[in-house]
Enzyme design. Structure first.
Site, PDB file in Angstrom:
ATOM      1  N   TYR A  38     -10.321  26.606  24.214  1.00  0.00           N
ATOM      2  CA  TYR A  38      -9.235  27.425  23.670  1.00  0.00           C
ATOM      3  C   TYR A  38      -9.551  28.919  23.579  1.00  0.00           C
ATOM      4  O   TYR A  38      -8.699  29.704  23.182  1.00  0.00           O
ATOM      5  CB  TYR A  38      -8.724  26.896  22.331  1.00  0.00           C
ATOM      6  CG  TYR A  38      -9.762  26.736  21.240  1.00  0.00           C
ATOM      7  CD1 TYR A  38     -10.446  27.838  20.728  1.00  0.00           C
ATOM      8  CD2 TYR A  38     -10.032  25.487  20.699  1.00  0.00           C
ATOM      9  CE1 TYR A  38     -11.380  27.677  19.722  1.00  0.00           C
ATOM     10  CE2 TYR A  38     -10.971  25.329  19.688  1.00  0.00           C
ATOM     11  CZ  TYR A  38     -11.643  26.432  19.206  1.00  0.00           C
ATOM     12  OH  TYR A  38     -12.560  26.279  18.223  1.00  0.00           O
ATOM     13  N   CYS A  63       0.183 -22.094   0.324  1.00  0.00           N
ATOM     14  CA  CYS A  63       1.247 -21.121   0.528  1.00  0.00           C
ATOM     15  C   CYS A  63       1.778 -20.615  -0.819  1.00  0.00           C
ATOM     16  O   CYS A  63       2.160 -21.429  -1.663  1.00  0.00           O
ATOM     17  CB  CYS A  63       2.361 -21.778   1.327  1.00  0.00           C
ATOM     18  SG  CYS A  63       3.850 -20.776   1.424  1.00  0.00           S
ATOM     19  N   GLU A  96      -0.618  26.773  20.551  1.00  0.00           N
ATOM     20  CA  GLU A  96      -1.505  25.743  21.098  1.00  0.00           C
ATOM     21  C   GLU A  96      -1.639  24.621  20.085  1.00  0.00           C
ATOM     22  O   GLU A  96      -1.566  24.857  18.892  1.00  0.00           O
ATOM     23  CB  GLU A  96      -2.901  26.351  21.357  1.00  0.00           C
ATOM     24  CG  GLU A  96      -2.859  27.606  22.207  1.00  0.00           C
ATOM     25  CD  GLU A  96      -4.194  28.377  22.209  1.00  0.00           C
ATOM     26  OE1 GLU A  96      -5.213  27.801  21.784  1.00  0.00           O
ATOM     27  OE2 GLU A  96      -4.186  29.542  22.618  1.00  0.00           O
ATOM     28  N   ASP A 142      -7.756  18.233  16.407  1.00  0.00           N
ATOM     29  CA  ASP A 142      -8.534  17.874  15.225  1.00  0.00           C
ATOM     30  C   ASP A 142      -9.896  17.355  15.663  1.00  0.00           C
ATOM     31  O   ASP A 142     -10.109  16.158  15.822  1.00  0.00           O
ATOM     32  CB  ASP A 142      -7.776  16.821  14.414  1.00  0.00           C
ATOM     33  CG  ASP A 142      -8.176  16.856  12.961  1.00  0.00           C
ATOM     34  OD1 ASP A 142      -8.975  17.738  12.583  1.00  0.00           O
ATOM     35  OD2 ASP A 142      -7.687  16.005  12.202  1.00  0.00           O
ATOM     36  N   LYS A 200      -3.368  22.326  17.564  1.00  0.00           N
ATOM     37  CA  LYS A 200      -4.612  22.459  16.804  1.00  0.00           C
ATOM     38  C   LYS A 200      -5.321  21.111  16.889  1.00  0.00           C
ATOM     39  O   LYS A 200      -4.990  20.161  16.188  1.00  0.00           O
ATOM     40  CB  LYS A 200      -4.330  22.840  15.354  1.00  0.00           C
ATOM     41  CG  LYS A 200      -5.604  23.133  14.575  1.00  0.00           C
ATOM     42  CD  LYS A 200      -5.296  23.694  13.196  1.00  0.00           C
ATOM     43  CE  LYS A 200      -6.563  24.141  12.472  1.00  0.00           C
ATOM     44  NZ  LYS A 200      -7.528  23.065  12.287  1.00  0.00           N
ATOM     45  N   CYS A 220       1.093 -21.269   6.681  1.00  0.00           N
ATOM     46  CA  CYS A 220       1.593 -22.293   5.782  1.00  0.00           C
ATOM     47  C   CYS A 220       1.966 -23.482   6.661  1.00  0.00           C
ATOM     48  O   CYS A 220       2.619 -23.316   7.681  1.00  0.00           O
ATOM     49  CB  CYS A 220       2.825 -21.776   5.046  1.00  0.00           C
ATOM     50  SG  CYS A 220       3.789 -23.094   4.309  1.00  0.00           S
ATOM     51  N   CYS A 225       9.369 -24.941   3.588  1.00  0.00           N
ATOM     52  CA  CYS A 225       8.967 -23.727   2.859  1.00  0.00           C
ATOM     53  C   CYS A 225      10.119 -22.714   2.861  1.00  0.00           C
ATOM     54  O   CYS A 225      10.651 -22.363   3.907  1.00  0.00           O
ATOM     55  CB  CYS A 225       7.741 -23.123   3.526  1.00  0.00           C
ATOM     56  SG  CYS A 225       7.244 -21.532   2.839  1.00  0.00           S
ATOM     57  N   CYS A 274       5.617 -22.088  -1.128  1.00  0.00           N
ATOM     58  CA  CYS A 274       5.999 -23.494  -1.283  1.00  0.00           C
ATOM     59  C   CYS A 274       4.846 -24.357  -1.759  1.00  0.00           C
ATOM     60  O   CYS A 274       5.043 -25.519  -2.094  1.00  0.00           O
ATOM     61  CB  CYS A 274       6.565 -24.038   0.023  1.00  0.00           C
ATOM     62  SG  CYS A 274       5.309 -24.359   1.276  1.00  0.00           S
ATOM     63  N   LYS A 299       0.005  24.143   9.872  1.00  0.00           N
ATOM     64  CA  LYS A 299      -0.364  22.734   9.742  1.00  0.00           C
ATOM     65  C   LYS A 299       0.869  21.815   9.681  1.00  0.00           C
ATOM     66  O   LYS A 299       1.925  22.196   9.173  1.00  0.00           O
ATOM     67  CB  LYS A 299      -1.196  22.534   8.464  1.00  0.00           C
ATOM     68  CG  LYS A 299      -2.488  23.347   8.415  1.00  0.00           C
ATOM     69  CD  LYS A 299      -3.595  22.755   9.260  1.00  0.00           C
ATOM     70  CE  LYS A 299      -4.403  21.690   8.585  1.00  0.00           C
ATOM     71  NZ  LYS A 299      -5.493  22.057   7.747  1.00  0.00           N
TER      72      LYS A 299
HETATM   73  S1  IVH Z   1      -8.859  29.322  17.758  1.00  0.00           S
HETATM   74  C1  IVH Z   1     -10.613  32.795  15.774  1.00  0.00           C
HETATM   75  N1  IVH Z   1      -7.460  27.403  18.855  1.00  0.00           N
HETATM   76  O1  IVH Z   1      -9.391  24.937  14.213  1.00  0.00           O
HETATM   77  C2  IVH Z   1      -9.899  31.560  16.022  1.00  0.00           C
HETATM   78  N2  IVH Z   1      -8.934  26.878  17.073  1.00  0.00           N
HETATM   79  O2  IVH Z   1      -9.364  25.750  11.375  1.00  0.00           O
HETATM   80  C3  IVH Z   1     -10.796  30.474  16.381  1.00  0.00           C
HETATM   81  N3  IVH Z   1      -9.019  24.500  16.515  1.00  0.00           N
HETATM   82  O3  IVH Z   1     -12.502  26.497  14.068  1.00  0.00           O
HETATM   83  C4  IVH Z   1     -10.130  29.224  16.580  1.00  0.00           C
HETATM   84  N4  IVH Z   1      -7.595  23.829  18.023  1.00  0.00           N
HETATM   85  O4  IVH Z   1     -12.252  24.276  15.398  1.00  0.00           O
HETATM   86  C5  IVH Z   1      -8.359  27.743  17.918  1.00  0.00           C
HETATM   87  N5  IVH Z   1      -6.201  25.774  19.922  1.00  0.00           N
HETATM   88  C6  IVH Z   1      -7.111  26.116  19.001  1.00  0.00           C
HETATM   89  C7  IVH Z   1      -7.707  25.169  18.141  1.00  0.00           C
HETATM   90  C8  IVH Z   1      -8.607  25.591  17.186  1.00  0.00           C
HETATM   91  C9  IVH Z   1      -8.396  23.456  17.064  1.00  0.00           C
HETATM   92  C10 IVH Z   1      -9.959  24.434  15.382  1.00  0.00           C
HETATM   93  C11 IVH Z   1     -11.223  25.196  15.595  1.00  0.00           C
HETATM   94  C12 IVH Z   1     -11.244  26.201  14.491  1.00  0.00           C
HETATM   95  C13 IVH Z   1     -10.423  25.523  13.468  1.00  0.00           C
HETATM   96  C14 IVH Z   1      -9.883  26.441  12.445  1.00  0.00           C
END
Ligand code: IVH
Length: 668
Positions: free
Chosen positions: A226, A406, A115, A119, A117, A424, A430, A409, A312
């Site tokens: 999630y 400028c 999935e 932010d 991640k 300019c 120039c 020039c 990451k």
């Molecule tokens: S699962 C036990 N799934 O990442 C696992 N977390 O650094 C719980 N996050 O606290 C998290 N996307 O805030 C999970 N697809 C995803 C996520 C996700 C973002 C965040 C979440 C978590 C943090 C961990």
């Protein structure tokens, strides 16, 4: 040694604590996430190597920060909200996968979900009797803050669940902000001289902890689910996601279900490639063992489950020092401030320059020479400075101001009313702009000199044959023949074409000068109105603004162009070589016609001629054809199916002419 290690561990713990506080409580980190990850890693490694220095209060043992006194009610989570271990490369993921195999005692490929991640900020949302009852932040993992009122402002999170949903139920997910909403919000904050957020995640965290939900609502927070509490009959993570999606919860459609490590790596690469295009920020993927039973067997150590890992991406943001600001002159004369940075790797590339765009942007972001800055680079986007970090200022930082001339020039650099860019004004001489200026000067709709494009322009400039556009008329055959791929014939053709251009009409010459804000139409109007370059060069602001297509920016641009000593010198050289610089017939001829100096605007279709034919006719008779109705318009000519210009003309009580009346007027 050991006392050194001890003090190093203590230093790292204090540093991580401080950054935790700035990140979780203030939502204003002063180092990049990547730098934070490195500190944390270093601390974890030192602690692992020195178990004798174990401390249960170390920030490596906890999630986030202890809940601070806040205005929000505290909520104890039914199940603690865990964090995730990080992997930063394929080797770490391989080792993790091997451990999962070992712990589960299987050699068969394991099913994982991969999935994005997201932010953002982790939130737990509780539904009771099928209705949204409460939303809480993660806090320290055991208890968080009750942010229900703010959670309810999210348009994509349903207040009631669809049929089949259990009466009581908890969903976990990420509250996030789309990149576009984040940029808009930061732009607004910069305008208001408020501190900027480093990224959408900090902005989302700040918005989620607003005491006034109306403010939260303005920030357009969103939600991706999630995880969820136990659901009867569902035995795997992918099934959980499908099920809760069916009940109306937002689940990202691109979540993947894969088998084995190779497929995990493929999915990771797919998401990495997609990253820059996604409307929201992701900083990696989360890999989860799909079977819920296997998750149970794997369990957790401390704050981290063993059944999931965050893989990451390379960071797209880094903090570095801004060493200097240097002004570059672009090929069209725009002056751009460029940051020279202490080199830093961002997204796998060493960055040492970043565009600062323009002086307003600089001032809004209050970027100073010597500042620590947050640099971002993602996808093919050129690196830019997200924000400065004023918390890290000493006091030796210097405020930068754009030069008034400028840097290339020395001609005056001006900022036209209503424009952000500084230009300019010495384009025709120039060096930075010369090749481009020559190309424009020689182009078909300007002086129409055959055989000069950007390549030849660059060649002439590079070989020092041309220092301004007038130098073209003083070129010698021998000089051209010294150039790459210039034989006698080509040189002679070019010289003939240059000589032939001396008799172009005045409007072409005016257009060819490349004065900012003076396009072809305006050049025509200027030629008709002033009738000689000499007169035009002495025109005042108010005389210029009498021309329908010229506003304050246009008049200032023309006045500054002719005020520039270097440009006047070029005009003198043009005159010297025999350039035609007046309308034929002199000033007197056209001033006798009844239409001299009168402005016409056409609306609707004429039966007897096309629009360009009508406009040409007007200009031949000394009038001015314009496309905009203003108070200064003399006649509005109305054809079939007239547009809004007619209405405006009536409002302004201008003289309108139907086609027959117009034809009578021009026939006279
Ligand atoms: S699962 C036990 N799934 O990442 C696992 N977390 O650094 C719980 N996050 O606290 C998290 N996307 O805030 C999970 N697809 C995803 C996520 C996700 C973002 C965040 C979440 C978590 C943090 C961990």
């Amino acid at each position: 040694m050991s006392s050194f290690v001890k003090s190093e561990i203590e230093r790292l713990r204090r540093a991580v604590e401080e950054h935790n506080y700035r990140y979780y409580v203030l939502d204003q980190p002063i180092i990049s996430d990547a730098e934070y990850d490195r500190l944390m890693r270093e601390l974890q490694q030192l602690e692992a190597a020195h178990p004798e220095l174990y401390d249960p209060n170390s920030p490596t043992r906890r999630v986030g920060v202890p809940v601070v006194q806040t205005a929000f009610k505290s909520v104890t989570h039914r199940e603690p909200m865990l964090s995730l271990a990080n992997a930063f490369n394929a080797e770490e993921v391989r080792a993790w996968n091997a451990r999962v195999h070992r712990l589960l005692g299987t050699r068969q490929e394991i099913c994982y979900t991969v999935e994005p991640k997201i932010d953002g900020v982790a939130v737990s949302v509780r539904y009771e009797h099928g209705r949204l009852a409460r939303g809480a932040t993660r806090g320290d993992g055991f208890s968080g803050e009750d942010v229900s009122a703010n959670i309810r402002t999210m348009k994509d999170l349903p207040w009631t669940l669809g049929p089949g949903a259990p009466a009581s139920f908890e969903v976990r997910g990420e509250v996030y902000m789309n990149k576009i909403d984040f940029s808009a919000m930061n732009a607004e904050r910069a305008q208001a001289k408020e501190s900027l957020f480093a990224n959408p995640r900090n902005a989302a965290a700040g918005a989620l902890r607003q005491l006034d939900p109306r403010i939260t609502a303005e920030r357009h927070l969103r939600f991706w689910s999630y995880a969820a509490s136990e659901i009867a009959g569902v035995t795997d993570q992918y099934g959980v996601l499908q099920r809760i999606s069916r009940w109306g919860l937002p689940v990202y459609a691109g979540n993947r279900l894969v088998e084995g490590l190779a497929a995990v790596n493929d999915a990771y690469r797919d998401f990495a490639a997609l990253r820059a295009e996604l409307p929201f920020e992701i900083d990696g993927v989360v890999i989860k063992v799909n079977s819920l039973a296997d998750q149970e067997r794997l369990g957790a150590i401390g704050r981290e489950p063993r059944w999931a890992i965050a893989y990451k991406f390379p960071p797209i943001q880094e903090t570095t020092r801004l060493l200097d600001i240097v002004v570059q002159v672009g090929r069209t004369g725009i002056l751009t401030p460029v940051a020279h940075l202490e080199p830093v790797a961002v997204g796998g590339v060493v960055v040492s320059r970043a565009s600062l765009f323009n002086e307003d942007e600089l001032a809004r972001k209050d970027i100073r020479i010597g500042d620590w800055v947050l640099v971002q680079r993602s996808g093919d986007v050129i690196p830019y400075i997200v924000k400065t970090i004023p918390e890290r200022r000493a006091s030796s930082e210097r405020i930068f101001t754009m030069p008034a001339s400028c840097p290339d020039c020395g001609a005056v650099a001006i900022r036209l009313p209503g424009k952000v860019a500084r230009y300019c004004t010495g384009g025709i001489q120039c060096r930075a702009q010369l090749a481009e200026a020559i190309k424009h000067f020689a182009s078909r709709r300007a002086m129409d000199i055959q055989g000069i494009g950007i390549k030849v322009g660059e060649l002439l400039v590079k070989n020092g044959l041309v220092h301004d556009v007038a130098d073209l008329y003083y070129l010698k055959r021998e000089q051209l023949m010294g150039l790459e791929r210039f034989a006698k014939k080509r040189a002679d053709n070019l010289l003939a074409s240059i000589a032939g251009s001396k008799s172009r009409p005045l409007d072409r010459l005016i257009y060819a000068l490349g004065i900012h804000e003076v396009g072809e139409q305006t050049a025509r109007l200027l030629a008709v109105r002033f009738r000689s370059l000499d007169k035009l060069s002495r025109a005042t602001d108010s005389e210029l603004q009498d021309i329908p297509t010229i506003g304050p920016a246009g008049s200032e641009s023309v006045v500054s162009f002719f005020a520039e000593q270097r440009n006047r010198a070029v005009m003198a050289k043009l005159r010297q070589c025999g350039m035609a610089m007046e309308l034929p017939g002199g000033a007197a001829a056209a001033e006798r016609t009844p239409l001299a100096g009168k402005t016409f605007v056409f609306t609707g279709r004429l039966a007897s001629m096309t629009r360009p034919e009508a406009e040409n006719l007007i200009e031949r008779l000394g009038g001015i054809a314009s496309s905009n109705v203003t108070r200064r318009t003399d006649y509005v000519v109305v054809g079939a199916d007239p547009g809004s210009k007619l209405k405006l003309a009536q409002q302004l009580r201008l003289t309108t002419l139907y086609e027959a009346e117009f034809r009578k007027l021009v026939a006279n």
